[in-house]
Write a protein that holds these residues in place. Structure first.
Motif, PDB file in Angstrom:
ATOM      1  N   TYR A  38      51.185  40.935  26.603  1.00 57.25           N
ATOM      2  CA  TYR A  38      52.121  39.835  26.416  1.00 57.25           C
ATOM      3  C   TYR A  38      52.403  39.671  24.930  1.00 57.25           C
ATOM      4  O   TYR A  38      51.612  40.113  24.092  1.00 57.25           O
ATOM      5  N   ARG A  39      53.507  39.024  24.610  1.00 53.44           N
ATOM      6  CA  ARG A  39      53.848  38.763  23.211  1.00 53.44           C
ATOM      7  C   ARG A  39      53.655  37.287  22.907  1.00 53.44           C
ATOM      8  O   ARG A  39      54.053  36.416  23.687  1.00 53.44           O
ATOM      9  N   PHE A  40      53.014  37.033  21.771  1.00 51.36           N
ATOM     10  CA  PHE A  40      52.704  35.665  21.363  1.00 51.36           C
ATOM     11  C   PHE A  40      53.971  34.895  21.016  1.00 51.36           C
ATOM     12  O   PHE A  40      54.900  35.420  20.394  1.00 51.36           O
ATOM     13  N   SER A  41      54.003  33.625  21.422  1.00 49.16           N
ATOM     14  CA  SER A  41      55.072  32.727  21.002  1.00 49.16           C
ATOM     15  C   SER A  41      54.505  31.320  20.945  1.00 49.16           C
ATOM     16  O   SER A  41      53.572  30.978  21.677  1.00 49.16           O
ATOM     17  N   GLU A  42      55.030  30.513  20.060  1.00 44.50           N
ATOM     18  CA  GLU A  42      54.610  29.122  19.906  1.00 44.50           C
ATOM     19  C   GLU A  42      55.471  28.223  20.799  1.00 44.50           C
ATOM     20  O   GLU A  42      56.674  28.457  20.951  1.00 44.50           O
ATOM     21  N   PRO A  43      54.910  27.181  21.391  1.00 45.74           N
ATOM     22  CA  PRO A  43      53.477  26.854  21.403  1.00 45.74           C
ATOM     23  C   PRO A  43      52.761  27.755  22.412  1.00 45.74           C
ATOM     24  O   PRO A  43      53.258  27.967  23.523  1.00 45.74           O
ATOM     25  N   PHE A  44      51.609  28.282  22.035  1.00 40.66           N
ATOM     26  CA  PHE A  44      50.931  29.261  22.881  1.00 40.66           C
ATOM     27  C   PHE A  44      49.954  28.586  23.828  1.00 40.66           C
ATOM     28  O   PHE A  44      49.175  27.722  23.446  1.00 40.66           O
ATOM     29  N   LYS A  45      50.010  29.011  25.074  1.00 41.33           N
ATOM     30  CA  LYS A  45      49.032  28.587  26.068  1.00 41.33           C
ATOM     31  C   LYS A  45      48.809  29.745  27.020  1.00 41.33           C
ATOM     32  O   LYS A  45      49.765  30.333  27.531  1.00 41.33           O
ATOM     33  N   LEU A  46      47.551  30.097  27.232  1.00 40.67           N
ATOM     34  CA  LEU A  46      47.240  31.189  28.127  1.00 40.67           C
ATOM     35  C   LEU A  46      47.597  30.808  29.558  1.00 40.67           C
ATOM     36  O   LEU A  46      47.148  29.778  30.067  1.00 40.67           O
ATOM     37  N   THR A  47      48.428  31.609  30.198  1.00 36.28           N
ATOM     38  CA  THR A  47      48.980  31.270  31.512  1.00 36.28           C
ATOM     39  C   THR A  47      48.087  31.780  32.651  1.00 36.28           C
ATOM     40  O   THR A  47      47.183  32.592  32.443  1.00 36.28           O
ATOM     41  N   GLU A  48      48.400  31.332  33.857  1.00 32.94           N
ATOM     42  CA  GLU A  48      47.669  31.789  35.034  1.00 32.94           C
ATOM     43  C   GLU A  48      47.864  33.287  35.243  1.00 32.94           C
ATOM     44  O   GLU A  48      46.941  33.983  35.674  1.00 32.94           O
ATOM     45  N   GLN A  49      49.070  33.794  34.942  1.00 29.83           N
ATOM     46  CA  GLN A  49      49.305  35.232  35.089  1.00 29.83           C
ATOM     47  C   GLN A  49      48.463  36.030  34.108  1.00 29.83           C
ATOM     48  O   GLN A  49      47.898  37.078  34.456  1.00 29.83           O
ATOM     49  N   MET A  50      48.351  35.561  32.882  1.00 27.52           N
ATOM     50  CA  MET A  50      47.486  36.214  31.902  1.00 27.52           C
ATOM     51  C   MET A  50      46.033  36.202  32.379  1.00 27.52           C
ATOM     52  O   MET A  50      45.321  37.206  32.271  1.00 27.52           O
ATOM     53  N   TYR A  51      45.606  35.059  32.903  1.00 28.61           N
ATOM     54  CA  TYR A  51      44.245  34.917  33.447  1.00 28.61           C
ATOM     55  C   TYR A  51      44.010  35.934  34.558  1.00 28.61           C
ATOM     56  O   TYR A  51      42.994  36.634  34.585  1.00 28.61           O
ATOM     57  N   ASN A  52      44.960  36.032  35.466  1.00 26.72           N
ATOM     58  CA  ASN A  52      44.817  36.960  36.590  1.00 26.72           C
ATOM     59  C   ASN A  52      44.795  38.408  36.124  1.00 26.72           C
ATOM     60  O   ASN A  52      44.014  39.225  36.631  1.00 26.72           O
ATOM     61  N   ASP A  53      45.649  38.753  35.162  1.00 25.69           N
ATOM     62  CA  ASP A  53      45.683  40.122  34.639  1.00 25.69           C
ATOM     63  C   ASP A  53      44.372  40.480  33.952  1.00 25.69           C
ATOM     64  O   ASP A  53      43.874  41.603  34.090  1.00 25.69           O
ATOM     65  N   TYR A  54      43.825  39.529  33.201  1.00 30.37           N
ATOM     66  CA  TYR A  54      42.545  39.770  32.527  1.00 30.37           C
ATOM     67  C   TYR A  54      41.449  40.090  33.537  1.00 30.37           C
ATOM     68  O   TYR A  54      40.693  41.057  33.377  1.00 30.37           O
ATOM     69  N   HIS A  55      41.353  39.311  34.580  1.00 26.21           N
ATOM     70  CA  HIS A  55      40.287  39.519  35.561  1.00 26.21           C
ATOM     71  C   HIS A  55      40.564  40.724  36.463  1.00 26.21           C
ATOM     72  O   HIS A  55      39.617  41.343  36.970  1.00 26.21           O
ATOM     73  N   GLU A  56      41.820  41.070  36.647  1.00 23.04           N
ATOM     74  CA  GLU A  56      42.160  42.247  37.453  1.00 23.04           C
ATOM     75  C   GLU A  56      41.924  43.539  36.679  1.00 23.04           C
ATOM     76  O   GLU A  56      41.380  44.517  37.214  1.00 23.04           O
ATOM     77  N   ASN A  57      42.319  43.565  35.416  1.00 22.32           N
ATOM     78  CA  ASN A  57      42.290  44.793  34.624  1.00 22.32           C
ATOM     79  C   ASN A  57      41.140  44.875  33.632  1.00 22.32           C
ATOM     80  O   ASN A  57      40.860  45.940  33.087  1.00 22.32           O
ATOM     81  N   GLY A  58      40.481  43.744  33.368  1.00 21.26           N
ATOM     82  CA  GLY A  58      39.337  43.751  32.457  1.00 21.26           C
ATOM     83  C   GLY A  58      39.691  43.600  31.004  1.00 21.26           C
ATOM     84  O   GLY A  58      38.806  43.670  30.139  1.00 21.26           O
ATOM     85  N   TYR A  59      40.961  43.372  30.716  1.00 16.60           N
ATOM     86  CA  TYR A  59      41.374  43.172  29.329  1.00 16.60           C
ATOM     87  C   TYR A  59      42.742  42.500  29.310  1.00 16.60           C
ATOM     88  O   TYR A  59      43.462  42.474  30.317  1.00 16.60           O
TER      89      TYR A  59
END
Length: 288
Positions: free
Chosen positions: A7-28
């Protein structure tokens, strides 16, 4: 290879549910340009400074040298502000589902042409032995230099975090996977991703994700600034060389542009032997 964890950073930044799911699915999870040019340049100036590099050590021989600096607690210097910043800590707390604490941090430098590999391993492969009962830890990997295939970028096996912890052993001063046949089988099922990053990109790495980096035989230096966090409820049950639970005093990232390069956390050095290597740690400090 892009498998949905970038993902690309943008302000205001908040880690989304999709980012959370991708992290736990892919490990990074990679957040591009999470640190802007001014921020990453200030970090680079700090971690390459003479005072900081007085604390370096290497485990490998001179032809495969990898330079490291390790410390326990964040202070009030540049690295401490980044480690305690809301956008980093809040993201970790979202990914680990609860309060986190700063477990330790380190600099890893692969100098041009002479730096060797870091072997396939899981961070929890050895953090497990330090009394961390659950794999509720992660590493935040900041690219201080461009990190590309040619200078030994991080490589991950996407989804390998779901394989569970593998047995590890020490070889050439490094912890690495002992079950090589199992590693080869995992490689057949988990996509091999070259996690190439530009300066200022940030990678969040699950503690059970298998990762590796190849030798740097290029003419480009490769520096990574790594911050490791443990979930507060997972505080280690064994006293060891990394930090026990200490509440993080979060700060706004804007303070980074105002803080000093070499904070007082570097003035009190506790030299400590750990197995066959010398590690340096720094005392915690508070911001004024």
């Amino acid at each position: 290879m892009n498998i949905g964890s970038e993902y690309r950073f943008s302000e205001p930044f908040k880690l989304t549910e999709q980012m959370y799911n991708d992290y736990h699915e892919n490990g990074y999870l990679i957040i591009r340009n999470m640190l802007d040019k001014e921020e990453i340049n200030k970090i680079e100036k700090c971690v390459t400074g003479e005072k900081f590099m007085e604390n370096k050590y290497s485990l490998e021989d001179k032809d495969n040298k990898i330079i490291r600096v390790v410390w326990r607690h964040p202070g009030s210097d540049v690295t401490g502000i980044v480690s305690r910043s809301e956008k980093i800590v809040n993201s970790c707390e979202k990914l680990l589902d609860g309060e986190v604490y700063h477990y330790h941090a380190k600099l890893i430098m692969k100098e041009p042409e002479v730096s060797g590999p870091i072997y396939w391993h899981q961070d929890y492969g050895y953090w497990y032995h330090y009394g961390n009962l659950f794999p509720d830890l992660l590493t935040v990997w900041v690219a201080v230099d461009p990190s590309k295939k040619e200078n030994g970028c991080l490589e991950v096996l996407a989804g390998s975090n779901k394989c569970g912890r593998l047995d590890h052993h020490v070889d050439d001063g490094q912890n690495q996977v002992a079950e090589l046949s199992r590693l080869e089988s995992i490689k057949e099922r988990c996509p091999h991703v070259y996690a190439e990053m530009d300066k200022g990109d940030v990678l969040f790495l699950h503690s059970n994700t298998l990762h590796y980096s190849s030798p740097n035989r290029s003419k480009m230096r490769r520096i990574g600034f790594l911050m490791c966090y443990n979930k507060a409820s997972n505080d280690s049950v064994i006293e060891h060389h990394h930090a026990k639970y200490t509440s993080i005093q979060k700060v706004s990232f804007i303070i980074l542009t105002q803080c000093i390069l070499e904070g007082r956390c570097f003035y009190k050095i506790d030299f400590q032997q750990n197995t066959n290597r010398s590690l340096y740690y720094f005392s915690p400090d508070t911001i004024n």
